[in-house]
Design a protein around this motif. Structure first.
Motif, short mmCIF file in Angstrom:
data_model
loop_
_atom_site.label_atom_id
_atom_site.label_comp_id
_atom_site.label_asym_id
_atom_site.label_seq_id
_atom_site.Cartn_x
_atom_site.Cartn_y
_atom_site.Cartn_z
N THR A 15 26.91 37.55 59.16
CA THR A 15 27.66 37.35 57.92
C THR A 15 28.09 35.89 57.79
O THR A 15 27.99 35.31 56.70
CB THR A 15 28.90 38.27 57.90
OG1 THR A 15 28.45 39.62 57.91
CG2 THR A 15 29.75 38.04 56.67
N ALA A 16 28.54 35.30 58.87
CA ALA A 16 28.98 33.90 58.83
C ALA A 16 27.84 32.97 58.46
O ALA A 16 28.00 32.09 57.60
CB ALA A 16 29.58 33.50 60.18
N THR A 17 26.67 33.17 59.06
CA THR A 17 25.54 32.29 58.75
C THR A 17 24.98 32.58 57.36
O THR A 17 24.50 31.67 56.69
CB THR A 17 24.42 32.41 59.79
OG1 THR A 17 23.96 33.77 59.85
CG2 THR A 17 24.90 31.96 61.16
N ASP A 18 25.05 33.84 56.93
CA ASP A 18 24.55 34.19 55.59
C ASP A 18 25.44 33.56 54.51
O ASP A 18 24.94 33.04 53.51
CB ASP A 18 24.51 35.70 55.43
CG ASP A 18 23.69 36.16 54.22
OD1 ASP A 18 22.92 35.35 53.68
OD2 ASP A 18 23.82 37.32 53.83
N LEU A 19 26.73 33.59 54.71
CA LEU A 19 27.65 33.03 53.71
C LEU A 19 27.65 31.51 53.71
O LEU A 19 27.79 30.89 52.66
CB LEU A 19 29.07 33.55 53.95
CG LEU A 19 29.31 35.02 53.64
CD1 LEU A 19 30.71 35.43 54.04
CD2 LEU A 19 29.04 35.33 52.17
N THR A 20 27.50 30.89 54.87
CA THR A 20 27.57 29.43 54.93
C THR A 20 26.24 28.74 54.72
O THR A 20 26.17 27.70 54.08
CB THR A 20 28.16 28.97 56.28
OG1 THR A 20 27.36 29.48 57.35
CG2 THR A 20 29.60 29.43 56.43
N ARG A 21 25.16 29.32 55.26
CA ARG A 21 23.85 28.66 55.20
C ARG A 21 22.79 29.44 54.43
O ARG A 21 21.65 29.00 54.35
CB ARG A 21 23.34 28.41 56.61
CG ARG A 21 24.24 27.49 57.40
CD ARG A 21 23.64 27.16 58.75
NE ARG A 21 24.57 26.38 59.53
CZ ARG A 21 25.26 26.83 60.55
NH1 ARG A 21 25.12 28.09 60.92
NH2 ARG A 21 26.10 26.06 61.20
N HIS A 22 23.14 30.62 53.92
CA HIS A 22 22.20 31.48 53.20
C HIS A 22 21.01 31.87 54.08
O HIS A 22 19.90 32.02 53.59
CB HIS A 22 21.70 30.83 51.91
CG HIS A 22 22.77 30.43 50.98
ND1 HIS A 22 23.48 31.35 50.25
CD2 HIS A 22 23.29 29.22 50.66
CE1 HIS A 22 24.37 30.72 49.51
NE2 HIS A 22 24.29 29.43 49.75
N PHE A 169 24.10 38.09 49.04
CA PHE A 169 24.43 38.05 50.46
C PHE A 169 24.46 39.48 50.97
O PHE A 169 25.39 40.22 50.68
CB PHE A 169 25.78 37.37 50.68
CG PHE A 169 25.84 35.97 50.13
CD1 PHE A 169 25.21 34.93 50.78
CD2 PHE A 169 26.51 35.72 48.95
CE1 PHE A 169 25.26 33.65 50.28
CE2 PHE A 169 26.57 34.45 48.44
CZ PHE A 169 25.95 33.40 49.11
#
Length: 186
Positions: A15-22, A169
């Protein structure tokens, strides 16, 4: 309990990488899939701190590994079709396949369906937020009137299509869906 904590940790990272780096990286998905297979092969009862009970004996060894493999194949297969037909990201495919591997076929499918529902709701919220409710309703009404007037479906222009494609996301939706299914919230 160990499997649930590991799954939640992997979902938080995704979730963190999806929200920050797509992006959803392979370094979280591939070890997660292997860990899911190993943990399901050991049996859930041993991991949840209980002694081996009758229900646990059914999940030990090949049965747990088979359930994990079926969950991986079914959830991953559905997402592979979505990848080919609907242009879903490859990380999303591996994410849902990992959920299937951790949760098994029944809970994996339920989590995948909850992910789709929550993802669609989130996409609709983002769409209304970006376009605006009145402008969105006016555009839909105008398009429907032109379709009825012409007697056939009128394709959207490139600008209209671009406005209707907000970034999606899937990892936060998958994390919420996993919490709903694992802890029986609904």
């Amino acid at each position: 309990m160990v499997a649930e904590l590991l799954l939640l940790g992997l979902l938080v990272a995704a979730t963190a990488t999806d929200l920050t780096r797509h992006r959803i990286y392979n370094w979280t998905m591939y070890p997660g899939i292997l860990a899911a297979a190993g943990l399901n092969a050991l049996g859930e009862g041993l991991l949840r701190g209980g002694w081996i009970a009758e229900a646990t004996l059914r999940r030990l060894g090949w049965i747990g590994l088979t359930d994990s493999a079926l969950g991986f194949l079914i959830c991953g297969g559905v997402m592979l079709v979505c990848y080919v037909l609907l242009q879903v990201g490859g990380g999303d495919v591996k994410l849902i396949a990992m959920l299937g591997a951790f949760l098994g076929q029944e809970e994996g499918i339920e989590t995948m369906l909850w992910t789709f529902v929550l993802g669609a709701c989130l996409a609709l919220i983002v769409l209304v937020w970006r376009v605006g409710p009145l402008r969105l309703i006016a555009s839909v009404a105008r398009h429907l009137l032109w379709t009825l007037r012409l007697g056939r479906f009128q394709p959207l222009t490139a600008d209209e299509r671009a406005a209707l494609q907000p970034p999606l996301f899937l990892a936060p939706s998958a994390m919420a869906a996993a919490v709903i299914v694992m802890f029986g919230l609904i």
